[in-house]
Design a protein around this motif. Structure first.
Motif, PDB file in Angstrom:
ATOM      1  N   TRP A  85       8.879   4.110  -8.721  1.00  0.00           N
ATOM      2  CA  TRP A  85       9.541   4.527  -7.489  1.00  0.00           C
ATOM      3  C   TRP A  85      10.336   3.411  -6.817  1.00  0.00           C
ATOM      4  CZ3 TRP A  85       8.582   3.333  -2.208  1.00  0.00           C
ATOM      5  CH2 TRP A  85       9.249   4.160  -1.297  1.00  0.00           C
ATOM      6  N   ARG A  86       9.693   2.286  -6.586  1.00  0.00           N
ATOM      7  CA  ARG A  86      10.390   1.222  -5.848  1.00  0.00           C
ATOM      8  C   ARG A  86      11.520   0.605  -6.668  1.00  0.00           C
ATOM      9  NH1 ARG A  86       6.797  -4.260  -5.556  1.00  0.00           N
ATOM     10  NH2 ARG A  86       6.031  -4.365  -7.690  1.00  0.00           N
ATOM     11  N   HIS A  87      11.439   0.752  -7.985  1.00  0.00           N
ATOM     12  CA  HIS A  87      12.498   0.222  -8.846  1.00  0.00           C
ATOM     13  C   HIS A  87      13.698   1.165  -8.881  1.00  0.00           C
ATOM     14  CE1 HIS A  87       9.616  -2.825 -10.004  1.00  0.00           C
ATOM     15  NE2 HIS A  87       8.744  -1.846 -10.208  1.00  0.00           N
ATOM     16  N   TYR A  88      13.427   2.461  -8.787  1.00  0.00           N
ATOM     17  CA  TYR A  88      14.527   3.432  -8.671  1.00  0.00           C
ATOM     18  C   TYR A  88      15.414   3.077  -7.482  1.00  0.00           C
ATOM     19  CZ  TYR A  88      13.649   7.316 -11.952  1.00  0.00           C
ATOM     20  OH  TYR A  88      13.544   8.102 -13.059  1.00  0.00           O
ATOM     21  N   LEU A  89      14.792   2.711  -6.371  1.00  0.00           N
ATOM     22  CA  LEU A  89      15.529   2.439  -5.135  1.00  0.00           C
ATOM     23  C   LEU A  89      16.462   1.242  -5.267  1.00  0.00           C
ATOM     24  CD1 LEU A  89      12.645   2.962  -2.536  1.00  0.00           C
ATOM     25  CD2 LEU A  89      14.338   4.628  -3.329  1.00  0.00           C
ATOM     26  N   ALA A  90      16.216   0.393  -6.256  1.00  0.00           N
ATOM     27  CA  ALA A  90      17.017  -0.832  -6.414  1.00  0.00           C
ATOM     28  C   ALA A  90      17.968  -0.761  -7.606  1.00  0.00           C
ATOM     29  CB  ALA A  90      16.087  -2.037  -6.566  1.00  0.00           C
ATOM     30  N   LEU A  91      18.162   0.436  -8.157  1.00  0.00           N
ATOM     31  CA  LEU A  91      19.051   0.578  -9.312  1.00  0.00           C
ATOM     32  C   LEU A  91      20.515   0.435  -8.899  1.00  0.00           C
ATOM     33  CD1 LEU A  91      17.369   3.552 -11.223  1.00  0.00           C
ATOM     34  CD2 LEU A  91      17.389   1.130 -11.878  1.00  0.00           C
ATOM     35  N   PRO A  92      21.369   0.036  -9.834  1.00  0.00           N
ATOM     36  CA  PRO A  92      22.792  -0.136  -9.500  1.00  0.00           C
ATOM     37  C   PRO A  92      23.534   1.194  -9.460  1.00  0.00           C
ATOM     38  CG  PRO A  92      22.460  -0.593 -11.818  1.00  0.00           C
ATOM     39  CD  PRO A  92      21.084  -0.362 -11.234  1.00  0.00           C
ATOM     40  N   ALA A  93      24.506   1.284  -8.562  1.00  0.00           N
ATOM     41  CA  ALA A  93      25.434   2.418  -8.568  1.00  0.00           C
ATOM     42  C   ALA A  93      26.493   2.125  -9.630  1.00  0.00           C
ATOM     43  CB  ALA A  93      26.078   2.562  -7.191  1.00  0.00           C
ATOM     44  N   ARG A  94      27.348   3.080  -9.912  1.00  0.00           N
ATOM     45  CA  ARG A  94      28.421   2.836 -10.879  1.00  0.00           C
ATOM     46  C   ARG A  94      29.331   1.739 -10.345  1.00  0.00           C
ATOM     47  NH1 ARG A  94      27.438   6.869 -14.291  1.00  0.00           N
ATOM     48  NH2 ARG A  94      26.782   8.893 -13.441  1.00  0.00           N
ATOM     49  N   GLY A  95      29.682   0.811 -11.222  1.00  0.00           N
ATOM     50  CA  GLY A  95      30.523  -0.308 -10.830  1.00  0.00           C
ATOM     51  C   GLY A  95      29.745  -1.484 -10.280  1.00  0.00           C
TER      52      GLY A  95
ATOM     53  N   HIS B 106      17.061  -7.619 -11.301  1.00  0.00           N
ATOM     54  CA  HIS B 106      15.662  -7.472 -10.901  1.00  0.00           C
ATOM     55  C   HIS B 106      14.879  -8.700 -11.361  1.00  0.00           C
ATOM     56  CE1 HIS B 106      15.711  -2.782 -10.451  1.00  0.00           C
ATOM     57  NE2 HIS B 106      16.630  -3.399  -9.731  1.00  0.00           N
ATOM     58  N   ASN B 107      14.446  -9.482 -10.394  1.00  0.00           N
ATOM     59  CA  ASN B 107      13.605 -10.648 -10.649  1.00  0.00           C
ATOM     60  C   ASN B 107      12.160 -10.149 -10.646  1.00  0.00           C
ATOM     61  OD1 ASN B 107      12.215 -13.057 -10.661  1.00  0.00           O
ATOM     62  ND2 ASN B 107      13.440 -14.013  -9.052  1.00  0.00           N
ATOM     63  N   ARG B 108      11.617  -9.949 -11.823  1.00  0.00           N
ATOM     64  CA  ARG B 108      10.423  -9.143 -12.097  1.00  0.00           C
ATOM     65  C   ARG B 108      10.825  -7.680 -11.930  1.00  0.00           C
ATOM     66  NH1 ARG B 108       6.282 -12.619 -12.911  1.00  0.00           N
ATOM     67  NH2 ARG B 108       6.209 -14.558 -11.698  1.00  0.00           N
ATOM     68  N   SER B 109      10.043  -6.791 -12.488  1.00  0.00           N
ATOM     69  CA  SER B 109      10.522  -5.416 -12.599  1.00  0.00           C
ATOM     70  C   SER B 109       9.368  -4.453 -12.838  1.00  0.00           C
ATOM     71  CB  SER B 109      11.503  -5.325 -13.780  1.00  0.00           C
ATOM     72  OG  SER B 109      10.788  -5.549 -15.005  1.00  0.00           O
ATOM     73  N   HIS B 110       9.722  -3.245 -13.308  1.00  0.00           N
ATOM     74  CA  HIS B 110       8.692  -2.256 -13.637  1.00  0.00           C
ATOM     75  C   HIS B 110       7.778  -2.740 -14.766  1.00  0.00           C
ATOM     76  CE1 HIS B 110      12.458  -1.335 -15.805  1.00  0.00           C
ATOM     77  NE2 HIS B 110      11.729  -0.920 -16.811  1.00  0.00           N
TER      78      HIS B 110
ATOM     79  N   SER C 171       0.834  -1.207   0.000  1.00  0.00           N
ATOM     80  CA  SER C 171       0.000   0.000   0.000  1.00  0.00           C
ATOM     81  C   SER C 171       0.868   1.256   0.000  1.00  0.00           C
ATOM     82  CB  SER C 171      -0.938  -0.010   1.210  1.00  0.00           C
ATOM     83  OG  SER C 171      -0.199  -0.090   2.417  1.00  0.00           O
ATOM     84  N   TYR C 172       2.005   1.208   0.692  1.00  0.00           N
ATOM     85  CA  TYR C 172       2.904   2.370   0.721  1.00  0.00           C
ATOM     86  C   TYR C 172       3.528   2.607  -0.650  1.00  0.00           C
ATOM     87  CZ  TYR C 172       6.735   5.473   2.073  1.00  0.00           C
ATOM     88  OH  TYR C 172       7.600   6.534   2.160  1.00  0.00           O
ATOM     89  N   GLU C 173       3.937   1.525  -1.316  1.00  0.00           N
ATOM     90  CA  GLU C 173       4.535   1.662  -2.649  1.00  0.00           C
ATOM     91  C   GLU C 173       3.517   2.187  -3.651  1.00  0.00           C
ATOM     92  OE1 GLU C 173       7.936  -1.851  -2.317  1.00  0.00           O
ATOM     93  OE2 GLU C 173       5.895  -2.347  -2.985  1.00  0.00           O
ATOM     94  N   LEU C 174       2.257   1.809  -3.473  1.00  0.00           N
ATOM     95  CA  LEU C 174       1.208   2.279  -4.379  1.00  0.00           C
ATOM     96  C   LEU C 174       0.914   3.773  -4.234  1.00  0.00           C
ATOM     97  CD1 LEU C 174      -1.271  -0.730  -4.155  1.00  0.00           C
ATOM     98  CD2 LEU C 174      -0.007   0.005  -6.192  1.00  0.00           C
ATOM     99  N   GLU C 175       1.418   4.385  -3.161  1.00  0.00           N
ATOM    100  CA  GLU C 175       1.262   5.826  -2.985  1.00  0.00           C
ATOM    101  C   GLU C 175       2.270   6.622  -3.812  1.00  0.00           C
ATOM    102  OE1 GLU C 175      -1.201   7.403  -1.337  1.00  0.00           O
ATOM    103  OE2 GLU C 175      -2.019   5.382  -1.124  1.00  0.00           O
ATOM    104  N   HIS C 176       3.155   5.916  -4.518  1.00  0.00           N
ATOM    105  CA  HIS C 176       4.153   6.545  -5.376  1.00  0.00           C
ATOM    106  C   HIS C 176       3.925   6.106  -6.816  1.00  0.00           C
ATOM    107  CE1 HIS C 176       5.926   6.335  -1.346  1.00  0.00           C
ATOM    108  NE2 HIS C 176       6.661   7.382  -1.677  1.00  0.00           N
ATOM    109  N   ASP C 177       4.629   6.738  -7.764  1.00  0.00           N
ATOM    110  CA  ASP C 177       4.513   6.296  -9.154  1.00  0.00           C
ATOM    111  C   ASP C 177       5.121   4.894  -9.290  1.00  0.00           C
ATOM    112  OD1 ASP C 177       7.370   6.404 -10.600  1.00  0.00           O
ATOM    113  OD2 ASP C 177       7.278   8.060  -9.156  1.00  0.00           O
TER     114      ASP C 177
END
Length: 298
Positions: A112-122, A127-131, A103-109
């Motif tokens: 949103w939750r996929h942005y939080l799991a993106l890789p940093a450089r290096g 992602h097992n399932r995704s946007h 329900s909290y994730e649904l309050e965002h676009d």
């Protein structure tokens, strides 16, 4: 592995930008001319190669890598992640398995939750399932969209073809922005036959060690097989881009699917021509000074 030996014809699995594909044209049981024994040998060699390349990726520190897995239930996503991961240093990899949004994730676009799991450089992010669930599961079950409280979407009748086309455009913009900022994107659809899914479901029911993997909801989703195939076709056709390609991976034979995925990842790494950073003459002199100091210690 022999020099210049082609492990898997990766280009035949890659969906070209602008090309419209039909999933029924792709053989879910394809394994080329490889035997299972040779395929497993090559997979082991590929994992070692991935480990070497990952080390350079981390040292180079210019690119992040996003690997996306999508598939029908029992297609082997978890196993593919496990086997490919074994070739990487876990310190430089993060794996996220996305479930139904809270329900909290649904309050965002929906990104949103996929942005939080993106890789940093290096880093490498898997992602097992995704946007893409937002144009797959929600396409088959449009009532789920209503939970997002999107302005102007009050009923299923408001979720028209234009709505899905707009979502595809949003996804393309999202991935283009990631690519422009140094994220390498590889997307894999594990293409399983309905017959093989049935076999794997029965194995999960009959084998006590696999009972935990089975849910009655899997049977319910299987009833929407045709709708899911159509949803995947449309999503792949609309979003396979040069900077974020889709690969359709034959998944009836797990060993071949894993080898094909490893080959595609290794091939992309080679395209990047990543190498260890070079150092200046001044830095080299400092290294020699440090070496002299260390070797002079009693």
């Amino acid at each position: 592995m022999k020099e210049n030996e082609e492990i898997v014809s990766v280009e035949s699995l890659r969906v070209k930008t602008g090309k419209k594909i039909r999933l029924e044209d792709f053989d879910t049981g394809y394994t080329g001319e490889l035997t299972k024994e040779r395929g497993i040998e090559l997979l082991d060699e590929s994992r070692k190669k991935l480990a070497s390349i990952q080390d350079k990726l981390y040292a180079h520190n210019h690119y992040g890598v996003l690997i996306i897995f999508q598939a029908m239930d029992a297609a082997g996503k978890d196993g593919a992640v496990k086997h490919i991961m074994s070739g990487f240093n876990p310190l430089g990899v993060k794996v996220t398995s996305f479930k139904a949004p809270t329900s909290y994730e649904l309050e965002h676009d929906f990104f949103w939750r996929h942005y939080l799991a993106l890789p940093a450089r290096g880093e490498i992010a898997i992602h097992n399932r995704s946007h893409y669930e937002n144009v797959l599961v929600t396409r088959v079950h449009p009532e789920y969209v209503l939970r997002e409280n999107i302005p102007g979407i009050r009923s299923i009748a408001d979720i028209t073809g234009d709505f899905w086309e707009d979502r595809f455009k949003q996804i393309n913009r999202f991935e283009k922005n990631l690519s422009k900022n140094g994220t390498v994107i590889l997307k894999f659809f594990l293409h399983l036959s309905k017959k093989e899914q049935k076999k794997r479901f029965l194995e999960r029911i009959d084998d006590p060690s696999k009972n935990w993997k089975f849910s009655m909801s899997d049977i319910g989703e299987r009833g929407h097989w045709k709708e899911y195939q159509e949803a995947y076709e449309q999503a792949i056709n609309a979003t396979s881009q040069d900077h974020a390609p889709w690969f359709i991976i034959p998944a009836d034979d797990k060993w071949y699917a894993r080898l094909a995925i490893a080959s595609a990842i290794a091939g992309k790494f080679e395209e990047l021509k990543i190498s260890y950073p070079s150092i200046s003459e001044e830095q080299k002199a400092s290294l020699q000074k440090a070496r002299t100091q260390l070797t002079g210690e009693e």
